[in-house]
Design a protein around this motif. Structure first.
Motif, PDB file in Angstrom:
ATOM      1  N   ARG A 290       0.844  -1.191   0.000  1.00 21.08           N
ATOM      2  CA  ARG A 290       0.000   0.000   0.000  1.00 21.08           C
ATOM      3  C   ARG A 290       0.885   1.249   0.000  1.00 21.08           C
ATOM      4  N   ILE A 291       0.649   2.125  -0.969  1.00 19.64           N
ATOM      5  CA  ILE A 291       1.389   3.380  -1.048  1.00 19.64           C
ATOM      6  C   ILE A 291       0.403   4.533  -0.966  1.00 19.64           C
ATOM      7  N   ASN A 292       0.695   5.477  -0.087  1.00 20.69           N
ATOM      8  CA  ASN A 292      -0.078   6.706  -0.044  1.00 20.69           C
ATOM      9  C   ASN A 292       0.605   7.704  -0.978  1.00 20.69           C
ATOM     10  N   PHE A 293      -0.116   8.111  -2.022  1.00 24.56           N
ATOM     11  CA  PHE A 293       0.530   8.923  -3.041  1.00 24.56           C
ATOM     12  C   PHE A 293       0.765  10.367  -2.607  1.00 24.56           C
ATOM     13  N   ASP A 294       0.214  10.782  -1.455  1.00 27.22           N
ATOM     14  CA  ASP A 294       0.609  12.073  -0.906  1.00 27.22           C
ATOM     15  C   ASP A 294       2.082  12.054  -0.508  1.00 27.22           C
ATOM     16  N   ASP A 295       2.603  10.849  -0.198  1.00 24.88           N
ATOM     17  CA  ASP A 295       3.999  10.719   0.229  1.00 24.88           C
ATOM     18  C   ASP A 295       4.975  10.598  -0.939  1.00 24.88           C
ATOM     19  N   VAL A 296       4.465  10.338  -2.132  1.00 23.66           N
ATOM     20  CA  VAL A 296       5.342  10.111  -3.285  1.00 23.66           C
ATOM     21  C   VAL A 296       5.986  11.421  -3.730  1.00 23.66           C
ATOM     22  N   LEU A 297       7.305  11.396  -3.894  1.00 22.40           N
ATOM     23  CA  LEU A 297       8.030  12.565  -4.396  1.00 22.40           C
ATOM     24  C   LEU A 297       7.927  12.652  -5.912  1.00 22.40           C
ATOM     25  N   TYR A 298       8.255  11.529  -6.578  1.00 18.90           N
ATOM     26  CA  TYR A 298       8.181  11.486  -8.033  1.00 18.90           C
ATOM     27  C   TYR A 298       8.151  10.034  -8.494  1.00 18.90           C
ATOM     28  N   VAL A 299       7.813   9.865  -9.757  1.00 26.41           N
ATOM     29  CA  VAL A 299       7.819   8.543 -10.382  1.00 26.41           C
ATOM     30  C   VAL A 299       8.704   8.636 -11.622  1.00 26.41           C
ATOM     31  N   GLU A 300       9.614   7.666 -11.758  1.00 27.05           N
ATOM     32  CA  GLU A 300      10.564   7.663 -12.869  1.00 27.05           C
ATOM     33  C   GLU A 300      10.357   6.420 -13.729  1.00 27.05           C
ATOM     34  N   ALA A 301      10.319   6.597 -15.051  1.00 25.50           N
ATOM     35  CA  ALA A 301      10.194   5.470 -15.964  1.00 25.50           C
ATOM     36  C   ALA A 301      11.519   4.733 -16.075  1.00 25.50           C
ATOM     37  N   LEU A 302      11.459   3.402 -16.003  1.00 30.58           N
ATOM     38  CA  LEU A 302      12.643   2.556 -16.131  1.00 30.58           C
ATOM     39  C   LEU A 302      12.325   1.425 -17.110  1.00 30.58           C
ATOM     40  N   SER A 303      12.377   1.718 -18.395  1.00 28.26           N
ATOM     41  CA  SER A 303      12.087   0.716 -19.416  1.00 28.26           C
ATOM     42  C   SER A 303      10.698   0.131 -19.200  1.00 28.26           C
ATOM     43  N   ASP A 304      10.590  -1.148 -18.817  1.00 25.74           N
ATOM     44  CA  ASP A 304       9.301  -1.799 -18.630  1.00 25.74           C
ATOM     45  C   ASP A 304       8.749  -1.623 -17.217  1.00 25.74           C
ATOM     46  N   TYR A 305       9.419  -0.827 -16.392  1.00 27.81           N
ATOM     47  CA  TYR A 305       9.024  -0.648 -15.001  1.00 27.81           C
ATOM     48  C   TYR A 305       8.973   0.842 -14.662  1.00 27.81           C
ATOM     49  N   VAL A 306       8.492   1.160 -13.471  1.00 26.14           N
ATOM     50  CA  VAL A 306       8.606   2.520 -12.948  1.00 26.14           C
ATOM     51  C   VAL A 306       9.211   2.451 -11.561  1.00 26.14           C
ATOM     52  N   ASN A 307       9.883   3.517 -11.194  1.00 25.03           N
ATOM     53  CA  ASN A 307      10.475   3.658  -9.872  1.00 25.03           C
ATOM     54  C   ASN A 307       9.654   4.702  -9.116  1.00 25.03           C
ATOM     55  N   ILE A 308       8.904   4.268  -8.091  1.00 23.53           N
ATOM     56  CA  ILE A 308       8.090   5.169  -7.282  1.00 23.53           C
ATOM     57  C   ILE A 308       8.913   5.549  -6.048  1.00 23.53           C
ATOM     58  N   VAL A 309       9.225   6.839  -5.916  1.00 21.41           N
ATOM     59  CA  VAL A 309      10.150   7.296  -4.882  1.00 21.41           C
ATOM     60  C   VAL A 309       9.400   8.073  -3.802  1.00 21.41           C
ATOM     61  N   THR A 310       9.546   7.624  -2.552  1.00 25.12           N
ATOM     62  CA  THR A 310       9.024   8.335  -1.386  1.00 25.12           C
ATOM     63  C   THR A 310      10.219   8.758  -0.531  1.00 25.12           C
ATOM     64  N   PRO A 311      10.004   9.568   0.507  1.00 26.15           N
ATOM     65  CA  PRO A 311      11.154   9.973   1.349  1.00 26.15           C
ATOM     66  C   PRO A 311      11.907   8.803   1.973  1.00 26.15           C
ATOM     67  N   LYS A 312      11.225   7.675   2.187  1.00 22.76           N
ATOM     68  CA  LYS A 312      11.869   6.552   2.876  1.00 22.76           C
ATOM     69  C   LYS A 312      12.126   5.335   1.999  1.00 22.76           C
ATOM     70  N   HIS A 313      11.420   5.225   0.864  1.00 21.81           N
ATOM     71  CA  HIS A 313      11.519   3.993   0.075  1.00 21.81           C
ATOM     72  C   HIS A 313      11.538   4.287  -1.423  1.00 21.81           C
ATOM     73  N   LYS A 314      12.012   3.291  -2.168  1.00 24.91           N
ATOM     74  CA  LYS A 314      11.887   3.270  -3.621  1.00 24.91           C
ATOM     75  C   LYS A 314      11.227   1.949  -4.004  1.00 24.91           C
ATOM     76  N   TYR A 315      10.156   2.034  -4.773  1.00 20.26           N
ATOM     77  CA  TYR A 315       9.410   0.837  -5.166  1.00 20.26           C
ATOM     78  C   TYR A 315       9.536   0.645  -6.679  1.00 20.26           C
ATOM     79  N   ILE A 316      10.100  -0.495  -7.087  1.00 21.37           N
ATOM     80  CA  ILE A 316      10.180  -0.837  -8.499  1.00 21.37           C
ATOM     81  C   ILE A 316       8.924  -1.627  -8.861  1.00 21.37           C
ATOM     82  N   VAL A 317       8.097  -1.065  -9.734  1.00 22.83           N
ATOM     83  CA  VAL A 317       6.786  -1.632 -10.030  1.00 22.83           C
ATOM     84  C   VAL A 317       6.676  -1.917 -11.522  1.00 22.83           C
TER      85      VAL A 317
END
Length: 238
Positions: A147-174
């Motif tokens: 579960r990710i609260n998108f108020d906490d998300v700083l930015y989302v970066e495209a990584l080929s077939d995936y995205v990197n969802i970056v929060t202050p504490k974590h990075k989620y490869i989705v």
């Protein structure tokens, strides 16, 4: 999760496609059938899928003939050894056309195209938990649903077939595309596309310098030239 079926008279090709489906987290195989007649029976019995991987050259009933008699076909990805059927296939509004032998990367690209086409409709039918009243979203990270609260998300970066969802504490490869996630977040005005590879949460901008957004926590996101006019118009500023 999208359901799918395979119709191909070549057993090796079917097994290859089944393996590719197993490797794809957002696909669930419902049926793997050996000819067009079996496929026609499958759909006439009321079965439905989101995606159909369909061979063209099959005995008794070809893939294109099957498409012509189906009243409401799903999204179709053609899988064939022949290139010369492409025009006929796209006249039947297929989503993609894969020429055998194709690699997993090309298969993934076709599946992403289906997901992108379905994203607006899926967003419109989303349950209340994913409506604008809730900023929470479950995403699949490896084998876990997080579960990710998108108020906490700083930015989302495209990584080929995936995205990197970056929060202050974590990075989620989705495993998804930036476009699909952008469509899903369309109801949240704080998220803006600022680069072909970045979605930015404007709530976390501390300053902007040289067309670079400086975010809390020492993160930096470039603002692409073609996005700058819309981005700066969208900011509340004096």
């Amino acid at each position: 999760m999208m359901t799918c079926a395979i119709i191909d008279d070549d057993e090796i090709n079917r097994l290859t496609l089944e393996h590719y489906v197993e490797l794809t987290p957002n696909l669930k195989l419902v049926a793997s059938l050996a000819d067009g007649i079996a496929g026609l029976t499958f759909f006439r019995e009321g079965n439905k899928v989101d995606v159909l991987f369909l061979d063209i050259e099959m005995p008794h009933l070809s893939g294109l003939e099957l498409l012509r008699v189906l009243p409401d076909p799903p999204e179709v990805i053609i899988t064939t050894a022949r290139q010369d059927f492409a025009v006929d296939a796209f006249e039947l509004r297929v989503t993609d056309y894969l020429v055998k032998p194709f690699e997993f990367a090309r298969f993934t690209q076709a599946v992403q195209r289906v997901a992108s086409r379905r994203a607006p409709a899926a967003g419109a039918a989303a349950p209340a938990a994913d409506s604008p009243t809730s900023a929470d979203l479950f995403v699949k990270v490896n084998s876990r649903m997080v579960r990710i609260n998108f108020d906490d998300v700083l930015y989302v970066e495209a990584l080929s077939d995936y995205v990197n969802i970056v929060t202050p504490k974590h990075k989620y490869i989705v495993y998804t595309t930036l476009k699909a996630l952008e469509n899903r977040l369309a109801a949240f005005p704080n998220f803006m596309r600022v680069h072909r590879s970045y979605l930015l949460n404007t709530q976390h901008i501390e300053s902007i310098e040289d067309n670079t957004a400086n975010l809390s926590g020492g993160h930096f996101v470039p603002i692409g030239k073609s996005y700058q006019e819309a981005f700066f118009k969208g900011l509340q500023r004096i």
